[in-house]
Write an enzyme that holds these catalytic residues in place. Sequence first.
Site, PDB file in Angstrom:
ATOM      1  N   PRO A  89       6.298  18.543  -0.469  1.00 29.66           N
ATOM      2  CG  PRO A  89       7.311  20.292   0.973  1.00 29.66           C
ATOM      3  CD  PRO A  89       6.066  19.338   0.942  1.00 29.66           C
ATOM      4  CD  GLU A 116       7.455  21.043  10.488  1.00 28.15           C
ATOM      5  OE1 GLU A 116       8.557  20.968   9.673  1.00 28.15           O
ATOM      6  OE2 GLU A 116       6.839  22.213  10.466  1.00 28.15           O
ATOM      7  NE  ARG A 154      -6.791  24.866 -18.107  1.00 30.15           N
ATOM      8  CZ  ARG A 154      -6.296  25.340 -19.381  1.00 30.15           C
ATOM      9  NH1 ARG A 154      -5.429  24.325 -19.700  1.00 30.15           N
ATOM     10  NH2 ARG A 154      -6.485  26.268 -20.117  1.00 30.15           N
ATOM     11  CG  ASP A 169      -3.420  25.825 -22.419  1.00 29.18           C
ATOM     12  OD1 ASP A 169      -4.035  26.884 -23.163  1.00 29.18           O
ATOM     13  OD2 ASP A 169      -3.961  25.297 -21.680  1.00 29.18           O
TER      14      ASP A 169
HETATM   15  N1  ADE Z   1       2.909  20.720   0.788  1.00 29.59           N
HETATM   16  C1  ADE Z   1       3.562  21.711   1.361  1.00 29.59           C
HETATM   17  N2  ADE Z   1       4.361  22.457   0.271  1.00 29.59           N
HETATM   18  C2  ADE Z   1       4.066  21.768  -0.685  1.00 29.59           C
HETATM   19  C3  ADE Z   1       4.344  21.733  -2.061  1.00 29.59           C
HETATM   20  N3  ADE Z   1       5.408  22.600  -2.649  1.00 29.59           N
HETATM   21  N4  ADE Z   1       3.922  21.001  -2.982  1.00 29.59           N
HETATM   22  C4  ADE Z   1       3.228  20.053  -2.699  1.00 29.59           C
HETATM   23  N5  ADE Z   1       2.697  19.875  -1.137  1.00 29.59           N
HETATM   24  C5  ADE Z   1       3.183  20.725  -0.329  1.00 29.59           C
END
Ligand code: ADE
Length: 225
Positions: A89, A116, A154, A169
């Site tokens: 994230p 984590e 794709r 697309d």
């Molecule tokens: N791992 C946990 N959440 C994630 C996300 N939003 N994007 C990529 N990998 C992740």
Amino acid sequence: MRIDVLTLFPEMFQSPLGCSILKRARDNGLIDVVLTNIRDFAADNYKRVDDKPYGGGPGMVMMPGPVFDCFEYVEKLGTEKGRVILLTPQGQKFNQAKAAELSKEGRLILIAGRYEGFDERIRIGLGAEQISIGDYVLSGGELAAMVVVDAVVRLLAGVLGDEDSAKDDSFSEGLLEYPQYTRPSSFRNMKVPEILLSGDHGKIAEWRRRQALERTKKCRPDLLG
Ligand code: ADE
């Protein structure tokens, strides 16, 4: 394209890789997806791959040893170095432009984490770029890796039946896609716009462009900058 995925849950990938477009791309030899289990590179008898964070705090962190050993094993399986990507994230937000950029590569090495997160030395030591698929936290990087694989594959030549079908697309021209209709021309009293039945390709293209613009303005004004 060769795609390596390093993960603690290779079985999660079987279903998306075994259906539809991704299955056909694999069957036709357009992509070679190789899944490698990071746990196979754990150093102890308990097959441990995570540990408590230094400094305290909740949850567990992926240890660098098994990821490095797994990566060094996987790297040698292919002929080219490849682009190394951690799914996290904290990464740069994934989008269609990134998918297009990655589709030009000969090899991707995707690393999906659990717990984590990754020990910071994994990112630094492997020189990996980080990709996030959105501002929310998943239980692991596997689903994110699958999203990246699907969006990239794709775009590869020969993967979609009709060579043009990725061109229109949503996002590919910076706009959402125009509304689509198929038969019947009247359904529960809702009619297909006359223009689409007219056979006038110039007018249809113009209508679609205008619809794409209007839809983008209404649903995703941020795309118009
Ligand atoms: N791992 C946990 N959440 C994630 C996300 N939003 N994007 C990529 N990998 C992740």
